[in-house]
Design a protein around this motif. Structure first.
Motif, PDB file in Angstrom:
ATOM      1  N   CYS A  19       0.805  -0.936  -0.204  1.00 46.23           N
ATOM      2  CA  CYS A  19      -0.256  -0.002   0.171  1.00 46.23           C
ATOM      3  C   CYS A  19       1.056   1.563   0.091  1.00 46.23           C
ATOM      4  O   CYS A  19       1.764   1.431   0.971  1.00 46.23           O
ATOM      5  N   ASP A  20       0.987   2.702  -1.034  1.00 43.97           N
ATOM      6  CA  ASP A  20       1.368   3.898  -1.058  1.00 43.97           C
ATOM      7  C   ASP A  20       0.893   4.934  -0.266  1.00 43.97           C
ATOM      8  O   ASP A  20       1.402   5.636  -0.337  1.00 43.97           O
ATOM      9  N   SER A  21       0.016   4.708   0.845  1.00 43.42           N
ATOM     10  CA  SER A  21      -1.003   5.113   1.509  1.00 43.42           C
ATOM     11  C   SER A  21      -1.009   4.177   2.389  1.00 43.42           C
ATOM     12  O   SER A  21      -2.652   4.868   3.752  1.00 43.42           O
ATOM     13  N   SER A  80     -10.922  -1.170  -7.767  1.00 40.40           N
ATOM     14  CA  SER A  80      -9.832  -2.253  -8.105  1.00 40.40           C
ATOM     15  C   SER A  80      -9.441  -2.883  -6.722  1.00 40.40           C
ATOM     16  O   SER A  80      -8.907  -3.247  -6.239  1.00 40.40           O
ATOM     17  N   LYS A  83      -7.842  -6.520  -5.800  1.00 44.91           N
ATOM     18  CA  LYS A  83      -6.378  -6.455  -5.723  1.00 44.91           C
ATOM     19  C   LYS A  83      -6.107  -8.180  -5.841  1.00 44.91           C
ATOM     20  O   LYS A  83      -6.660  -8.855  -4.760  1.00 44.91           O
ATOM     21  N   SER A 138     -10.314   9.406  -2.699  1.00 50.25           N
ATOM     22  CA  SER A 138      -9.394   8.063  -2.216  1.00 50.25           C
ATOM     23  C   SER A 138      -9.558   7.923  -0.884  1.00 50.25           C
ATOM     24  O   SER A 138      -9.480   8.591  -0.114  1.00 50.25           O
ATOM     25  N   GLY A 139      -8.344   6.433  -0.198  1.00 44.68           N
ATOM     26  CA  GLY A 139      -8.051   6.742   1.043  1.00 44.68           C
ATOM     27  C   GLY A 139      -6.776   5.594   1.190  1.00 44.68           C
ATOM     28  O   GLY A 139      -6.165   6.244   0.378  1.00 44.68           O
ATOM     29  N   GLY A 140      -7.033   4.783   2.241  1.00 47.52           N
ATOM     30  CA  GLY A 140      -8.058   3.796   2.654  1.00 47.52           C
ATOM     31  C   GLY A 140      -8.872   3.600   1.689  1.00 47.52           C
ATOM     32  O   GLY A 140      -8.783   3.993   0.448  1.00 47.52           O
ATOM     33  N   GLU A 175     -12.181   6.159  -5.629  1.00 50.08           N
ATOM     34  CA  GLU A 175     -11.145   5.027  -5.863  1.00 50.08           C
ATOM     35  C   GLU A 175     -11.236   3.782  -4.116  1.00 50.08           C
ATOM     36  O   GLU A 175     -11.086   4.452  -2.992  1.00 50.08           O
ATOM     37  N   THR A 176     -12.129   2.506  -5.374  1.00 49.16           N
ATOM     38  CA  THR A 176     -12.188   1.618  -3.785  1.00 49.16           C
ATOM     39  C   THR A 176     -11.420   0.329  -4.544  1.00 49.16           C
ATOM     40  O   THR A 176     -11.603   0.580  -5.802  1.00 49.16           O
TER      41      THR A 176
HETATM   42  N1  MET Z   1      -8.145   1.515  -1.096  1.00 48.28           N
HETATM   43  C1  MET Z   1      -9.167   2.562  -2.467  1.00 48.28           C
HETATM   44  C2  MET Z   1      -8.437   1.152  -3.383  1.00 48.28           C
HETATM   45  O1  MET Z   1      -8.195   0.209  -3.672  1.00 48.28           O
HETATM   46  C3  MET Z   1      -7.839   3.676  -2.489  1.00 48.28           C
HETATM   47  C4  MET Z   1      -7.040   3.834  -2.907  1.00 48.28           C
HETATM   48  S1  MET Z   1      -6.047   2.569  -2.353  1.00 48.28           S
HETATM   49  C5  MET Z   1      -4.232   3.051  -1.658  1.00 48.28           C
HETATM   50  O2  MET Z   1      -8.550   1.896  -4.743  1.00 48.28           O
END
Ligand code: MET
Length: 242
Positions: free
Chosen positions: A40-42, A126, A128, A80-82, A107-108
């Protein structure tokens, strides 16, 4: 009035990834995630490292902060997040942004449904891949995408899979095959999150981009796709708030 946990409000800048890459936008980054992706970049949104920076803000307070920062210089806001899809009442912010003439992107990862998804102008889902160490709940994702398609939101929605290796690429093929009606993006993964030399990082990411392009060119399962880097990482490296 409902309050939302916000970690960052920044911009105007460009959206560096996905379906609206290059679009001038402001960012609102919410805190809290149901995932903990290995790369994760955040991660500061969920690992506790920035918990003192979380502000609980109402929709008008968020809009006020956007106006303070962005002035007249934006008409698009990316949430975005999270995982902002954890926030049930986010329609309060989305509706207010629309009322003031802004388009809204979100973005989720596609792990939770919210009815307000149907009002998002640019919705990036998005899921994973294996390198994240997360596992996809396909029932949930199927239901989310079915609801969006039934409501005629296909052109407002896209799928994006981040790719670090060949196993991730196989996962991406599975996603694209399962949801063939949605615009599909594959994106270069960035595992060099500690690299502080922007030029080294950019050269490395460009190498990875070339690798990914080559793989996609040689896959008959990935014809109707777009291959993108993270433009912001090429330009500004791993720093926050750009
Ligand atoms: N959790 C969201 C995603 O998966 C938003 C950004 S991911 C750091 O796209």
């Amino acid at each position: 009035m409902n309050k939302f946990p916000v970690l960052e409000i920044f911009g105007p800048t460009i959206q560096g990834e996905g379906m609206v890459v290059g679009r001038k936008t402001m960012f609102v980054r919410t805190a809290g995630c149901d995932y903990s992706c290995s790369w994760c970049d955040s991660a500061f949104t969920w690992d506790g490292s920035a918990k003192d920076e979380i502000q609980k803000l109402t929709a008008p307070e968020i809009i006020n902060a956007l106006d303070q920062r962005g002035g007249d210089y934006f008409d698009h806001v990316t949430i975005s997040g999270g995982n902002p899809a954890l926030l049930k009442n986010l329609n309060e912010l989305i509706d207010s942004l629309h009322e003031k003439g802004c388009e809204v992107a979100l973005e989720t990862q596609g792990s939770k449904w919210q009815a307000w998804f149907l009002t998002i102008d640019d919705l990036t889902i998005s899921p994973k891949p294996p390198s994240s160490k997360m596992s996809t709940n396909w029932d949930v994702l199927d239901r989310i995408i079915a609801k969006l398609e039934e409501a005629g939101r296909t052109t407002h929605t896209s799928l994006k899979v981040v790719i670090f290796n060949d196993e991730d690429l196989e996962y991406a093929k599975q996603v694209h095959k399962r949801y063939p009606n949605l615009a599909f993006y594959v994106q270069v993964g960035n595992e060099a999150l500690d690299e502080s030399d922007d030029q080294n990082l950019a050269l490395h990411l460009l190498d990875q981009y070339e690798w990914l392009i080559d793989r996609v060119m040689h896959s008959s399962d990935l014809n109707h796709v777009r291959v993108l880097p993270q433009v912001h990482a090429l330009l500004w490296g791993n720093r926050r708030g750009v």
